[in-house]
Scaffold this motif. Structure first.
Motif, PDB file in Angstrom:
ATOM      1  N   PRO A   1      -4.344  16.147  -3.348  1.00 29.03           N
ATOM      2  CA  PRO A   1      -4.069  14.666  -3.715  1.00 29.03           C
ATOM      3  C   PRO A   1      -2.956  14.416  -2.524  1.00 29.03           C
ATOM      4  O   PRO A   1      -2.268  14.989  -1.882  1.00 29.03           O
ATOM      5  N   GLY A   2      -3.093  12.836  -2.296  1.00 29.85           N
ATOM      6  CA  GLY A   2      -2.099  12.365  -1.550  1.00 29.85           C
ATOM      7  C   GLY A   2      -0.444  12.717  -1.795  1.00 29.85           C
ATOM      8  O   GLY A   2      -0.176  13.032  -2.929  1.00 29.85           O
ATOM      9  N   PRO A   3       0.447  12.309  -0.892  1.00 29.22           N
ATOM     10  CA  PRO A   3       1.748  13.027  -0.926  1.00 29.22           C
ATOM     11  C   PRO A   3       2.366  12.076  -1.893  1.00 29.22           C
ATOM     12  O   PRO A   3       1.710  10.733  -2.235  1.00 29.22           O
ATOM     13  N   ALA A   4       3.273  12.533  -2.725  1.00 24.76           N
ATOM     14  CA  ALA A   4       4.055  11.495  -3.438  1.00 24.76           C
ATOM     15  C   ALA A   4       4.586  10.481  -3.144  1.00 24.76           C
ATOM     16  O   ALA A   4       5.199  10.421  -1.720  1.00 24.76           O
TER      17      ALA A   4
ATOM     18  N   VAL B   1      -5.420  -0.361  -8.166  1.00 24.61           N
ATOM     19  CA  VAL B   1      -5.939   0.240  -6.558  1.00 24.61           C
ATOM     20  C   VAL B   1      -5.838  -0.489  -5.749  1.00 24.61           C
ATOM     21  O   VAL B   1      -5.630  -1.685  -5.836  1.00 24.61           O
ATOM     22  N   VAL B   2      -5.099   0.198  -4.725  1.00 26.03           N
ATOM     23  CA  VAL B   2      -4.755  -0.513  -3.442  1.00 26.03           C
ATOM     24  C   VAL B   2      -5.423  -0.025  -2.298  1.00 26.03           C
ATOM     25  O   VAL B   2      -5.683   0.972  -2.192  1.00 26.03           O
ATOM     26  N   GLN B   3      -5.546  -1.008  -1.338  1.00 21.71           N
ATOM     27  CA  GLN B   3      -6.058  -0.583  -0.067  1.00 21.71           C
ATOM     28  C   GLN B   3      -5.303  -0.899   1.171  1.00 21.71           C
ATOM     29  O   GLN B   3      -5.097  -1.903   1.568  1.00 21.71           O
ATOM     30  N   PRO B   4      -4.261   0.070   1.530  1.00 19.12           N
ATOM     31  CA  PRO B   4      -3.517  -0.164   2.483  1.00 19.12           C
ATOM     32  C   PRO B   4      -4.431  -0.354   3.788  1.00 19.12           C
ATOM     33  O   PRO B   4      -5.503   0.460   3.990  1.00 19.12           O
TER      34      PRO B   4
ATOM     35  N   ARG C   1      -6.105   2.819   6.062  1.00 17.03           N
ATOM     36  CA  ARG C   1      -5.789   3.719   5.450  1.00 17.03           C
ATOM     37  C   ARG C   1      -6.890   3.711   4.165  1.00 17.03           C
ATOM     38  O   ARG C   1      -7.724   2.749   3.796  1.00 17.03           O
ATOM     39  N   ASP C   2      -7.093   4.910   3.387  1.00 18.71           N
ATOM     40  CA  ASP C   2      -8.133   5.034   2.208  1.00 18.71           C
ATOM     41  C   ASP C   2      -7.418   4.414   1.059  1.00 18.71           C
ATOM     42  O   ASP C   2      -6.241   4.126   1.106  1.00 18.71           O
ATOM     43  N   SER C   3      -8.308   3.874   0.186  1.00 24.37           N
ATOM     44  CA  SER C   3      -7.725   3.400  -1.030  1.00 24.37           C
ATOM     45  C   SER C   3      -7.246   4.506  -1.892  1.00 24.37           C
ATOM     46  O   SER C   3      -7.164   5.616  -1.571  1.00 24.37           O
ATOM     47  N   ARG C   4      -6.194   3.812  -2.686  1.00 24.10           N
ATOM     48  CA  ARG C   4      -5.497   4.781  -3.546  1.00 24.10           C
ATOM     49  C   ARG C   4      -5.357   4.156  -4.824  1.00 24.10           C
ATOM     50  O   ARG C   4      -5.015   3.237  -5.247  1.00 24.10           O
TER      51      ARG C   4
ATOM     52  N   GLU D   1     -15.598  -1.868  -2.214  1.00 24.75           N
ATOM     53  CA  GLU D   1     -16.427  -1.028  -3.132  1.00 24.75           C
ATOM     54  C   GLU D   1     -15.665   0.222  -3.332  1.00 24.75           C
ATOM     55  O   GLU D   1     -15.793   0.926  -4.242  1.00 24.75           O
ATOM     56  N   SER D   2     -14.209   0.566  -2.546  1.00 32.89           N
ATOM     57  CA  SER D   2     -13.654   1.914  -2.757  1.00 32.89           C
ATOM     58  C   SER D   2     -12.799   1.685  -3.953  1.00 32.89           C
ATOM     59  O   SER D   2     -12.096   2.649  -4.292  1.00 32.89           O
ATOM     60  N   SER D   3     -12.737   0.459  -4.480  1.00 32.84           N
ATOM     61  CA  SER D   3     -11.717  -0.072  -5.623  1.00 32.84           C
ATOM     62  C   SER D   3     -12.410   0.967  -6.776  1.00 32.84           C
ATOM     63  O   SER D   3     -11.750   1.012  -7.851  1.00 32.84           O
TER      64      SER D   3
END
Length: 561
Positions: A25-28, A230-233, A236-239, A334-336
């Motif tokens: 998983p992504g970094p904290a 859910v956010v989309q920077p 970058r990829d959504s998180r 759609e990545s949300s």
């Protein structure tokens, strides 16, 4: 057969255990720097405000000429509603907000009546607070005036209804224009700030999402378990930030700029999407709120907006998480609704392919999704038939030469080099290689990504919501009578039994024949009925091929020397 099955189980376990290591998983999330607006000790984000509360720290100042009149605390809020063929939108003059949205085509599921309404249990879908230096401008508790209302005229003319509201707190003002895009679940928001917010440095507008969404699902607990931001920077990829990932009081800050920010439950979503190339969404923070049970159902999401020349614009989507509709909005929205959790890099591509196929079958054949899953399960087996046939025949060859290989191992056990040479000779004579045994496992592993994809698709794909099939009221929920899990387990047992016929006696194979079906039945019993339906159809569709191979095995005697 025994080696293939055991090896398949080992490989599946390896995939499950090793995937987190290769795809961690992504970094904290790190706390922002002290000069960051949200989350810093110097300028803490405002707590989740309560509608109607007016902070004493803000003293109204004389309004400049041309500014809207200051809010009147005693003035009752008004509601303006706009309806199109898909939804009814309710705007309130208290805070100038989008209060709620009735999704007229989505019925509340059993135990609830009426239609699904997106609302935040006492909180509007959007709230605005101004930030000037260290001061908060509480537009969310101000009473706005309706400056222009073209909802009735535009609706009659089949145009785009719009409403403009203006509010002021002291010398600071906020003008909001909402334009409903018909039949899209989209409201176009254009905003303009005045006073210190337009002139001063370090001036921002906070967009607050509701701290929860009311559930209209048959399984309320499962719906609340899927609550997440859910956010989309940008770039970058959504998180996703699940409510359950936040302890009470814990803050998670995601630096921007962001293409969009959203709040979702299992099937529905509220998203604020940027329209311009330069995003006004600078930052997003999520704070865990106190829990009333073990399940986290409350969290506060705040997006920091930096107006450009006193203006900012957003597209606000309030509707179902329909894959095609989200994709049509662009901006990777759609990545949300990501599939796969921590296995998203592996599962997401398969999930997209599966969704495309299922939607195409549904539209082309004009049948229910239950029958679509039946056809899809049979089609997958037919596509894999040649590969399965080749792998099963390879397994037969391995069984025929196994006695010869065993004899060589006894004869040359003290001479490994000679043993390797002789074994390679035997493999070559029979047109095989030492890696042939692995090809027998391939047909078992290929359907696994599809199965994983379907597992996540059924978890949050609204197309399956409330779809009935035979005795099932909803294929996205578990079978209340456990008929399909039992059928799936029974068909798996029969499939394994036929596959082991005419094979050399093997205690391990016999154990797997009983244990594996029981284990899979228990694992899938409480999952979506549609997933059990697909797996059961897969097993039944594979029976003819296993029967043919068993007959071929019976006609072929093993090689003996």
């Amino acid at each position: 057969m025994d080696r293939r099955t055991v090896l398949a189980v080992i490989l599946i376990a390896a995939v499950i255990l090793l995937t987190p290591r290769f795809f961690p998983p992504g970094p904290a999330v790190q706390r922002p720097a002290p000069d960051t607006l949200v989350g810093s000790p110097a300028a803490p984000a405002p707590p989740a405000p309560t509608i109607g509360a007016r902070p004493d720290s803000i003293t109204p100042a004389p309004a400049p000429a041309g500014a809207p009149p200051p809010p009147t605390a005693s003035a009752p809020p008004e509601t303006v509603s706009v309806r199109d063929s898909l939804a009814q939108y309710h705007f309130s003059t208290r805070g100038g907000v989008l209060e709620s949205v009735d999704l007229t085509h989505y019925q509340a599921l059993p135990s609830r009546s009426g239609v699904v309404t997106l609302r935040g249990k006492g909180n509007p879908l959007l709230r605005f607070i101004g930030i000037v230096g260290g001061d908060s401008v509480r537009f969310d508790s101000a009473t706005f005036n309706v400056v222009r209302d073209s909802t009735a005229a535009s609706s009659a003319a089949s145009g785009m209804p719009s409403i403009t509201m203006a509010g002021a707190v002291g010398a600071d003002s906020l003008f909001l224009t909402y334009q409903v895009i018909p039949d899209s679940f989209v409201v176009r928001l254009s905003a303009r700030v005045g006073g210190r917010l337009a002139a001063g440095a370090r001036s921002y507008v906070l967009l607050l999402l509701p701290p929860t969404l009311e559930s209209f699902e048959a399984d309320t607990t499962d719906d609340q378990r899927n609550l997440a931001f859910v956010v989309q920077p940008t770039g970058r990829d959504s998180r996703g930030i699940g409510f359950g990932d936040l302890d009470p009081g814990e803050r998670s800050v995601v630096p921007g700029p962001h293409t969009w920010v959203a709040l979702k439950n299992k099937y529905f979503i509220i998203g604020a999407l940027t329209r311009d190339s330069v995003s006004p969404l600078l930052e997003f923070s999520a704070v865990g709120l106190p829990r009333t049970s073990r399940l986290a159902t409350m969290a506060q999401g705040v997006a920091v907006i930096e107006p450009d020349g006193g203006h900012f614009t957003l597209d606000v989507y309030t509707g179902p998480q329909q894959w095609r509709r989200l994709r049509a909005l662009g901006r990777d929205f759609e990545s949300s609704n990501p599939y796969g959790g921590f296995m998203q890099p592996i599962v997401q591509p398969f999930a997209v392919i599966v969704m495309r196929i299922l939607l195409w079958l549904r539209e082309t054949l004009a049948i229910s999704y239950g029958w679509v899953l039946v056809i899809f399960g049979v089609a997958v087996r037919l596509v894999l038939w040649p590969l399965n046939q080749s792998a099963m025949r390879t397994s037969l060859k391995m069984q025929r030469i196994q006695p010869e290989l065993t004899e060589l191992q006894k004869r040359y056990k003290s001479d490994p080099q000679k043993l390797q040479t002789e074994m390679m000779r035997v493999y070559k004579e029979h047109g095989m290689s030492p890696f042939s045994m692995f090809s027998g496992c391939l047909p078992l592993l290929i359907p696994m990504p599809v199965l994983f994809a379907l597992f996540f698709v059924f978890q949050s794909t609204i197309e399956f919501r409330g779809v009935s099939f035979l005795w099932l009221q909803d294929i996205s929920l578990k079978d209340p009578f456990y008929i399909l899990p039992a059928l799936m387990g029974a068909s798996m047992f029969v499939l394994t039994w036929i596959g082991s016929r005419n094979s050399p006696p093997n205690p391990q194979t016999k154990v797997m024949m009983y244990v594996f079906p029981v284990m899979m039945t228990v694992l899938l019993a409480n999952l979506a009925a549609g997933l059990n339906l697909y797996y059961a159809v897969q097993n039944v569709a594979a029976l003819p091929q296993q029967w043919l191979i068993a007959r071929e095995r019976a006609k072929t005697a093993p090689v003996k020397k």
